[in-house]
Design an enzyme around this catalytic site. Structure first.
Site, PDB file in Angstrom:
ATOM      1  N   GLY A  35       4.203  -8.554   5.804  1.00 42.55           N
ATOM      2  CA  GLY A  35       2.750  -8.446   5.603  1.00 42.55           C
ATOM      3  C   GLY A  35       2.428  -8.294   4.330  1.00 42.55           C
ATOM      4  O   GLY A  35       1.602  -9.275   4.592  1.00 42.55           O
ATOM      5  N   LEU A  55       9.189   3.658  -2.416  1.00 44.24           N
ATOM      6  CA  LEU A  55       8.529   5.113  -3.596  1.00 44.24           C
ATOM      7  C   LEU A  55       8.290   6.552  -3.392  1.00 44.24           C
ATOM      8  O   LEU A  55       7.525   6.887  -3.601  1.00 44.24           O
ATOM      9  CB  LEU A  55       7.058   4.648  -3.038  1.00 44.24           C
ATOM     10  CG  LEU A  55       6.565   3.066  -4.256  1.00 44.24           C
ATOM     11  CD1 LEU A  55       5.557   2.445  -3.729  1.00 44.24           C
ATOM     12  CD2 LEU A  55       6.865   3.053  -5.622  1.00 44.24           C
ATOM     13  N   SER A  94      -7.467   2.791   4.020  1.00 42.23           N
ATOM     14  CA  SER A  94      -7.498   1.802   5.399  1.00 42.23           C
ATOM     15  C   SER A  94      -8.469   2.944   5.874  1.00 42.23           C
ATOM     16  O   SER A  94      -9.452   3.590   5.194  1.00 42.23           O
ATOM     17  CB  SER A  94      -6.384   3.108   5.668  1.00 42.23           C
ATOM     18  OG  SER A  94      -6.529   2.874   7.297  1.00 42.23           O
ATOM     19  N   TYR A 120      -0.868  10.075   8.280  1.00 40.91           N
ATOM     20  CA  TYR A 120      -1.477   8.692   8.035  1.00 40.91           C
ATOM     21  C   TYR A 120      -2.846   8.802   7.368  1.00 40.91           C
ATOM     22  O   TYR A 120      -3.442   8.726   6.460  1.00 40.91           O
ATOM     23  CB  TYR A 120      -1.277   7.703   8.676  1.00 40.91           C
ATOM     24  CG  TYR A 120      -1.587   6.133   8.305  1.00 40.91           C
ATOM     25  CD1 TYR A 120      -0.805   6.047   7.641  1.00 40.91           C
ATOM     26  CD2 TYR A 120      -2.636   6.104   8.424  1.00 40.91           C
ATOM     27  CE1 TYR A 120      -0.964   4.317   6.636  1.00 40.91           C
ATOM     28  CE2 TYR A 120      -3.717   4.683   8.237  1.00 40.91           C
ATOM     29  CZ  TYR A 120      -2.665   3.866   7.700  1.00 40.91           C
ATOM     30  OH  TYR A 120      -2.541   2.737   7.386  1.00 40.91           O
TER      31      TYR A 120
HETATM   32  N1  LIG Z   1      -1.860  -3.593   9.058  1.00 40.50           N
HETATM   33  C1  LIG Z   1      -2.980  -2.631   9.281  1.00 40.50           C
HETATM   34  O1  LIG Z   1      -3.057  -2.443  10.427  1.00 40.50           O
HETATM   35  C2  LIG Z   1      -2.883  -1.922   8.240  1.00 40.50           C
HETATM   36  C3  LIG Z   1      -3.905  -1.188   8.556  1.00 40.50           C
HETATM   37  C4  LIG Z   1      -5.016  -0.460   6.925  1.00 40.50           C
HETATM   38  C5  LIG Z   1      -4.390  -0.454   6.256  1.00 40.50           C
HETATM   39  N2  LIG Z   1      -2.853  -1.046   6.272  1.00 40.50           N
HETATM   40  C6  LIG Z   1      -2.291  -0.705   4.492  1.00 40.50           C
HETATM   41  O2  LIG Z   1      -1.629  -1.733   4.546  1.00 40.50           O
HETATM   42  C7  LIG Z   1      -0.329  -2.279   3.182  1.00 40.50           C
HETATM   43  C8  LIG Z   1       0.321  -2.549   4.489  1.00 40.50           C
HETATM   44  O3  LIG Z   1       0.610  -2.346   5.219  1.00 40.50           O
HETATM   45  P1  LIG Z   1       1.567  -3.291   5.852  1.00 40.50           P
HETATM   46  O4  LIG Z   1       0.770  -3.812   7.591  1.00 40.50           O
HETATM   47  O5  LIG Z   1       1.895  -4.928   5.032  1.00 40.50           O
HETATM   48  O6  LIG Z   1       2.594  -2.744   6.436  1.00 40.50           O
HETATM   49  P2  LIG Z   1       3.848  -3.109   6.453  1.00 40.50           P
HETATM   50  O7  LIG Z   1       4.775  -2.555   6.444  1.00 40.50           O
HETATM   51  O8  LIG Z   1       4.414  -5.067   6.659  1.00 40.50           O
HETATM   52  O9  LIG Z   1       4.484  -3.362   5.026  1.00 40.50           O
HETATM   53  C9  LIG Z   1       4.659  -2.144   3.925  1.00 40.50           C
HETATM   54  C10 LIG Z   1       5.430  -2.481   3.697  1.00 40.50           C
HETATM   55  O10 LIG Z   1       5.803  -1.069   2.890  1.00 40.50           O
HETATM   56  C11 LIG Z   1       7.106  -1.117   2.238  1.00 40.50           C
HETATM   57  N3  LIG Z   1       7.581   0.550   1.499  1.00 40.50           N
HETATM   58  C12 LIG Z   1       7.112   1.189   3.293  1.00 40.50           C
HETATM   59  N4  LIG Z   1       7.911   2.632   2.214  1.00 40.50           N
HETATM   60  C13 LIG Z   1       8.418   2.477   0.854  1.00 40.50           C
HETATM   61  C14 LIG Z   1       8.958   3.096   0.404  1.00 40.50           C
HETATM   62  N5  LIG Z   1       9.647   4.031   0.340  1.00 40.50           N
HETATM   63  N6  LIG Z   1       9.548   2.322  -0.956  1.00 40.50           N
HETATM   64  C15 LIG Z   1       8.713   0.858  -1.600  1.00 40.50           C
HETATM   65  N7  LIG Z   1       8.556   0.197  -0.134  1.00 40.50           N
HETATM   66  C16 LIG Z   1       8.052   1.495   1.110  1.00 40.50           C
HETATM   67  C17 LIG Z   1       7.992  -1.658   3.295  1.00 40.50           C
HETATM   68  O11 LIG Z   1       9.677  -1.613   3.191  1.00 40.50           O
HETATM   69  C18 LIG Z   1       6.688  -2.754   4.244  1.00 40.50           C
HETATM   70  O12 LIG Z   1       7.835  -3.703   3.131  1.00 40.50           O
HETATM   71  C19 LIG Z   1      -0.633   0.014   4.010  1.00 40.50           C
HETATM   72  O13 LIG Z   1      -0.703   0.707   2.542  1.00 40.50           O
HETATM   73  C20 LIG Z   1      -0.988   0.296   5.124  1.00 40.50           C
HETATM   74  O14 LIG Z   1      -1.322   1.469   5.233  1.00 40.50           O
HETATM   75  C21 LIG Z   1      -2.621  -1.264   7.078  1.00 40.50           C
END
Ligand SMILES: NC(=O)c1ccc[n+]([C@@H]2O[C@H](COP(=O)([O-])OP(=O)(O)OC[C@H]3O[C@@H](n4cnc5c(N)ncnc54)[C@H](O)[C@@H]3O)[C@@H](O)[C@H]2O)c1
Length: 261
Positions: free
Chosen positions: A15, A51, A116, A156
């Site tokens: 992502g 993490l 977020s 969350y």
């Molecule tokens: N996609 C959305 O709609 C959205 C909206 C607002 C905020 N966010 C935030 O954006 C950030 C990235 O999310 P994304 O959309 O790319 O999601 P995603 O699920 O594609 O990516 C999240 C990544 O975090 C990694 N991760 C999870 N647990 C972990 C751990 N214990 N140690 C190390 N890495 C870990 C996962 O393996 C994954 O690669 C997050 O913090 C999410 O809360 C996303």
């Protein structure tokens, strides 16, 4: 603006993190990616790390070079794994990594936290956010959850409320401020990444679709990555303790409705 800089970037396997790493590379930065999962390709340097625990964070830190220019905290969980793991990864682990990395960041360096719009309740829940961010170090998160009577479904949004509050606090914390390290947040709206499916399961389709409808489309990882990297760059040198909404106008739309303007 990023040429020759070394950026430590968590969540690199998927992502927003994956796209941010790719763009940082195109902009001339060296990226050290961290994730609990192996990335499909991409980032030249990768540390597999978790993490969610204090020992996991310590193992990551032990593998880092002595000098870094920026830390982009992108990794996150949706809440679907329960509140303890979500608070651990999205806040306490992120903060532990940031505090451990601070002494390696050069003067003028940056920490960027991906928060977020889901965290905007921090003002309404200020006392809770103050007491949970006041806990030092990496606590036993399950015990914190039990002690404060926190519910799974709060995981969350609560994690992002803590992150937004701490971003402002950290900007004025000696560990960062005395070394000229800026600490900022980026708050995406709904973004088409694997986590969005989990949000749909946790929040319901109606809530997610209503947010998307307000702004015409969901965001993409490519919409978020430039904002994260701008805050990592020297171009953002006078931006500190700020939260940058990258949501296609969602926050403005909700404010207009809630505040009646
Ligand atoms: N996609 C959305 O709609 C959205 C909206 C607002 C905020 N966010 C935030 O954006 C950030 C990235 O999310 P994304 O959309 O790319 O999601 P995603 O699920 O594609 O990516 C999240 C990544 O975090 C990694 N991760 C999870 N647990 C972990 C751990 N214990 N140690 C190390 N890495 C870990 C996962 O393996 C994954 O690669 C997050 O913090 C999410 O809360 C996303």
């Amino acid at each position: 603006m990023l040429f020759g800089k070394t950026i430590l970037l968590t969540g690199v396997a998927s992502g927003i993190g994956a796209r941010t790493a790719e763009l940082a590379g195109q902009m001339g930065a060296e990226v050290i990616g961290v994730d609990v999962r192996e990335p499909m390709g991409g980032s030249a340097a990768f540390i597999k790390g978790d993490l969610s625990t204090a020992s996991g964070v310590a193992e990551i830190v032990a593998q880092l070079p002595v000098r870094l220019d920026a830390l982009a905290n992108v990794a996150g969980l949706s809440g679907s794994t329960g509140i303890a793991s979500t608070l651990a990864v999205n806040f306490y682990g992120l903060r532990a990594l940031s505090e451990a990395v601070a002494p390696r960041l050069r003067e003028g360096g940056a920490v960027v936290n991906v928060a977020s719009i889901a965290g905007y309740g921090w003002r309404a829940n200020l006392e809770r956010a103050k007491s949970l961010t006041a806990i030092d170090g990496f606590p036993e998160v399950a015990a914190v959850v039990a002690e404060h009577g926190l519910k799974d479904e709060e995981g969350y949004p609560l994690s992002k409320e803590l992150l937004l509050l701490w971003t402002m606090r950290a900007a004025h914390q000696a560990l960062f401020k005395n070394h000229g390290i800026r600490v900022n947040a980026v708050s995406p709206g709904p973004v088409e990444t694997p986590i969005l499916k989990q949000f749909r399961a946790v929040l319901g389709d109606a809530r997610v679709d209503s947010d998307i409808t307000r702004v015409g489309r969901a965001g993409t990882a490519a919409d978020i990555a430039p904002a994260v990297l701008f805050l990592c760059s020297d171009g953002a040198r006078w931006i500190n303790g700020a939260n940058l909404a990258v949501d296609g106008g969602l926050e403005a739309s909700i404010n207009a409705e809630v505040l009646g303007f």
